[in-house]
Write an enzyme that holds these catalytic residues in place. Structure first.
Site, PDB file in Angstrom:
ATOM      1  CD  GLU A 177      -1.737  -2.462   1.263  1.00 30.98           C
ATOM      2  OE1 GLU A 177      -0.561  -2.752   1.556  1.00 30.98           O
ATOM      3  OE2 GLU A 177      -2.622  -3.314   1.086  1.00 30.98           O
ATOM      4  CD  GLN A 199      -7.819  -7.139  -1.511  1.00 24.97           C
ATOM      5  OE1 GLN A 199      -7.128  -7.763  -0.707  1.00 24.97           O
ATOM      6  NE2 GLN A 199      -7.814  -7.382  -2.809  1.00 24.97           N
ATOM      7  CG  PHE A 200     -10.845  -5.202   3.597  1.00 26.65           C
ATOM      8  CD1 PHE A 200     -12.082  -5.438   4.185  1.00 26.65           C
ATOM      9  CD2 PHE A 200     -10.379  -6.099   2.643  1.00 26.65           C
ATOM     10  CE1 PHE A 200     -12.841  -6.558   3.821  1.00 26.65           C
ATOM     11  CE2 PHE A 200     -11.131  -7.213   2.277  1.00 26.65           C
ATOM     12  CZ  PHE A 200     -12.364  -7.441   2.870  1.00 26.65           C
ATOM     13  CB  ALA A 201     -11.004   1.312   5.252  1.00 22.97           C
ATOM     14  CG  ASP A 202      -9.796  -2.890   8.385  1.00 19.12           C
ATOM     15  OD1 ASP A 202     -10.082  -3.083   9.559  1.00 19.12           O
ATOM     16  OD2 ASP A 202     -10.657  -2.797   7.478  1.00 19.12           O
ATOM     17  CG  PHE A 203      -5.562  -4.060   4.352  1.00 23.20           C
ATOM     18  CD1 PHE A 203      -5.429  -4.650   5.607  1.00 23.20           C
ATOM     19  CD2 PHE A 203      -6.312  -4.716   3.397  1.00 23.20           C
ATOM     20  CE1 PHE A 203      -6.027  -5.871   5.894  1.00 23.20           C
ATOM     21  CE2 PHE A 203      -6.913  -5.935   3.671  1.00 23.20           C
ATOM     22  CZ  PHE A 203      -6.773  -6.517   4.925  1.00 23.20           C
ATOM     23  CG  HIS A 237     -10.734  -8.141   6.921  1.00 24.85           C
ATOM     24  ND1 HIS A 237      -9.820  -8.846   7.656  1.00 24.85           N
ATOM     25  CD2 HIS A 237     -10.327  -8.228   5.629  1.00 24.85           C
ATOM     26  CE1 HIS A 237      -8.907  -9.365   6.850  1.00 24.85           C
ATOM     27  NE2 HIS A 237      -9.180  -9.001   5.612  1.00 24.85           N
TER      28      HIS A 237
END
Ligand code: TPP
Length: 673
Positions: free
Chosen positions: A412, A434-438, A479
């Site tokens: 990222e 892919q997920f805001a978490d990343f 996630h």
């Protein structure tokens, strides 16, 4: 030291000498000024000048260089006027960053120099984006990023080299190995014998070169540049050199064995080149003296002009205005989009609507933006043939091709940096997290590079990051997070967060049209659970404008994202209550007018969000209301948020975690005050 002139003429060699001498003499002057207390801090590149100068000479003037804190020679070789550089170092309004940045932390598009942020490594990933831009435009150009050997230990080094290799990018990564990273010697920094050995591991070529020999550097980098262009490949160059002074002037060199200074003094890049030119009869003592005299005079004149710069005039309005690029200025010639104002209930009811799910509205907005902007590039993990984790870009490769719809390696930080690089070369970028978490592994690039760029050196970052966010699907702590508040605290970003399909499409189009970095939060639980009318047109919903979902008299619920649907559901189940619901839609900047209007209508306010309570945006809004709407309030502002815990996996635990579980309790508390 062996110099080989190859076919360089005497004039060219003399020009090289002048270029090499200039940063040395400027630095010597700086050290005097430092002792006199006339300048504050200085990071010295004495003894390393041949690298910055040689590299810059080997490139075309319109090829981007991404230098670091010891690379004065890049700036001088690119002919930046010294008086303006000096104003920059003094924090003058007339410097390159209007007094907002220190030392070499600035860039300038006219000179194709991209300024560093303090964090060192991120520079290399921006070079990836610039080189990708050249590749996409079929230009015969490279970019060149500097790093110290210390910086090679950062994740960004690895990510940047890997992306460059996987994407076959014509970029040169240049390691300036000067023996120490602050006080840390190389044996405490890495274990491989030579850093250049790492090239093989990334699948690229590499070469080690004497970093004190300007002709060897020039020749090597010129050859490497040709290779990168011809083969469309990256290259790693390790330049061996030595840091002859402290990390910065105040920090001393006690930790460096003194024999090293003796040894490296013998290899001084300026002295040795001068000796070579004398031996070759290219220059004489006389001509050297006259070059030095002319250089000294130039420096003195320019410094006098630099010192004469007026003191800075502090203007708060200007400071605040310069955090964001002006949209109209940036997009003066783009085709006009329809602007839809659906900020009031029932305000938008046009013909030609289709009923669409939230997920399709996002996809349609993106597709229309791709048609609208041939310079828009999409990047993200698995977004090409696979269509993305949530299928937003399904079918896009067939429509727009793999150059514009790019799968990325899992990195990222490098991709946010590459997005910035593409933007420097006139592209627009939408990156899908892919997920805001990343975003955590790209956090530095977002909050320090993207967000601060325009304020620092007036270069916009035309990047949208889509952030599939939120809980409700039992996906556990990594996630499901709501992390918008981390970014609301960062000036320079815009944060949008739609809750309906019509807004999802219009806000995404607006975000892509906006020249500033925009984080676009899309709640995963809404993708396929929410449908609504969506115009088929290409239209914008204005960033920074909230929407009144329904008017009411008893209490206000100010919310966004999934909170809007919780509030509506609650209102439907409690028809005896007259609830005023505001959907913020944008969290940065906040629509204070709409917030105040809602407070005025009811006098009792509940702020509802899925994010956890402490440090959530609800605290900010509550503080603003108490400061600006105190007289209108009939009760303290109440916040209803998720528990201050990580997000649990078990669906019952998750339900209990979410703010919705405490909505009724919060409403009752407010009503009963
Ligand atoms: C992410 C980060 N960590 C730590 C620092 C503090 N720091 C600034 S320069 C530096 C040493 C860098 O060493 P190197 O990359 O070898 O470059 P050099 O200073 O030797 O030219 C350190 C530790 C920083 N700026 N950024």
């Amino acid at each position: 030291m062996q110099f080989q002139r190859n076919n360089l003429s005497n004039e060219e060699l003399t020009a090289f000498y002048k270029k090499l001498l200039l940063p040395r003499m400027i630095e010597e002057k700086m050290l005097v000024l430092l002792r006199q207390g006339r300048i504050s801090k200085w990071f010295s590149g004495i003894g390393q000048e041949a690298i910055a100068v040689g590299a810059t000479l080997a490139l075309q003037p319109d090829e981007w260089i991404l230098p670091l804190h010891r690379n004065l020679g890049v700036f001088t070789t690119r002919n930046m006027p010294l008086h303006k550089l000096f104003m920059q170092w003094q924090g003058s309004e007339n410097g390159y960053s209007k007094g907002r940045e220190r030392s070499f932390h600035f860039g300038n598009k006219a000179h194709h120099i991209c300024g560093m942020i303090s964090h060192l490594g991120p520079q290399m990933t921006i070079a990836d984006g610039i080189s990708l831009a050249h590749k996409l435009k079929r230009e015969q150009k490279i970019s060149l990023a500097f790093t110290g050997e210390g910086g090679t230990s950062e994740g960004d080094f690895h990510e940047a080299l890997n992306v460059a290799a996987v994407w076959d990018l014509p970029v040169i990564f240049l390691i300036e190995n000067n023996g120490y990273g602050l006080s840390t010697p190389t044996h405490e920094q890495y274990r491989c014998e030579n850093l250049v050995d790492r090239a093989k591991g990334y699948g690229m070529e590499g070469v080690q070169v004497d970093g004190n020999n300007i002709l060897a550097l020039y020749d090597t980098i010129k050859g490497v540049r040709d290779y990168c262009i011809q083969h469309q490949k990256p290259y790693l160059i390790e330049c061996t050199t030595f840091r002859m002074r402290g990390h910065e002037e105040a920090s001393g060199v006690k930790y460096v064995p003194s024999h090293l200074f003796e040894e490296w003094k013998e290899k001084d890049p300026v002295v040795n080149f001068e000796k070579y030119l004398l031996d070759e009869n290219v220059l004489s003592d006389e001509s050297i003296n006259s070059i030095k005299e002319a250089t000294k005079n130039y420096i003195e004149t320019e410094l006098a002009a630099g010192f004469a710069a007026p003191s800075i005039r502090v203007d708060t309005n200007k400071e605040i205005k310069d955090v964001y690029a002006d949209k109209l200025k940036m997009h003066g010639n783009r085709s006009i989009v329809q602007a839809i104002d659906n900020s009031k209930p029932g305000a938008y009811a046009a013909a030609g609507n289709t009923e669409a799910r939230f997920v399709k509205a996002i996809s349609d907005g993106l597709k229309q933006s791709m048609l609208q902007h041939p310079n828009l590039i999409l990047m993200g993990q698995d977004i090409a043939e696979y269509g993305g984790a949530f299928k937003i870009t399904e079918g896009f490769v067939d429509l727009f091709g793999k150059e514009r719809v790019r799968n990325t390696p899992i990195c990222e930080s490098a991709i946010v940096g590459a997005a910035l690089g593409l933007s420097l070369e006139g592209f627009k970028v939408m990156m899908e997290m892919q997920f805001a978490d990343f975003v955590t592994v790209g956090f530095n690039q977002v909050v320090n590079n993207l967000a601060k760029l325009y304020y620092r050196w007036q270069q916009h970052a035309d990047v949208v990051i889509r952030m599939p966010t939120g809980a409700g699907v039992g996906a556990g702590p990594f996630h499901s997070q709501s992390n918008e508040a981390w970014f609301v605290h960062t000036p320079g970003l815009k944060i949008v967060y739609p809750s309906t399909p019509i807004d999802a499409k219009g806000l995404l189009i607006a975000a892509i049209n906006d020249p500033n970095p925009v984080l676009y939060f899309e709640h995963k639980a809404l993708y396929r659970s929410i449908s609504g009318h969506v115009p088929e047109d290409y239209y914008e919903i204005e960033i920074g404008k909230a929407r009144v979902v329904q008017y009411g008299e008893d209490i206000s619920i100010i919310t966004y994202g999934n909170g809007v649907h919780w509030a509506l559901e609650y209102a439907a189940a409690n028809k005896d209550l007259s609830i005023d619901i505001t959907d913020l839609r944008t969290l940065l900047p906040l629509d204070y007018t709409a917030i105040k209007a809602s407070v005025t209508r009811t006098g009792k306010v509940l702020i509802l969000h899925e994010d956890t309570l402490t440090g959530g945006i609800g605290g900010e809004i509550a503080a603003w209301i108490s400061e600006h709407c105190f007289e209108m309030l009939d009760a303290p502002v109440v916040r209803c948020a998720s528990l201050d815990t990580p997000i649990p996996f078990n669906i019952e635990l998750e339900k209990n975690f979410l703010a919705k579980a405490r909505l009724d309790e919060s409403v009752q508390k407010l009503l009963q005050y």
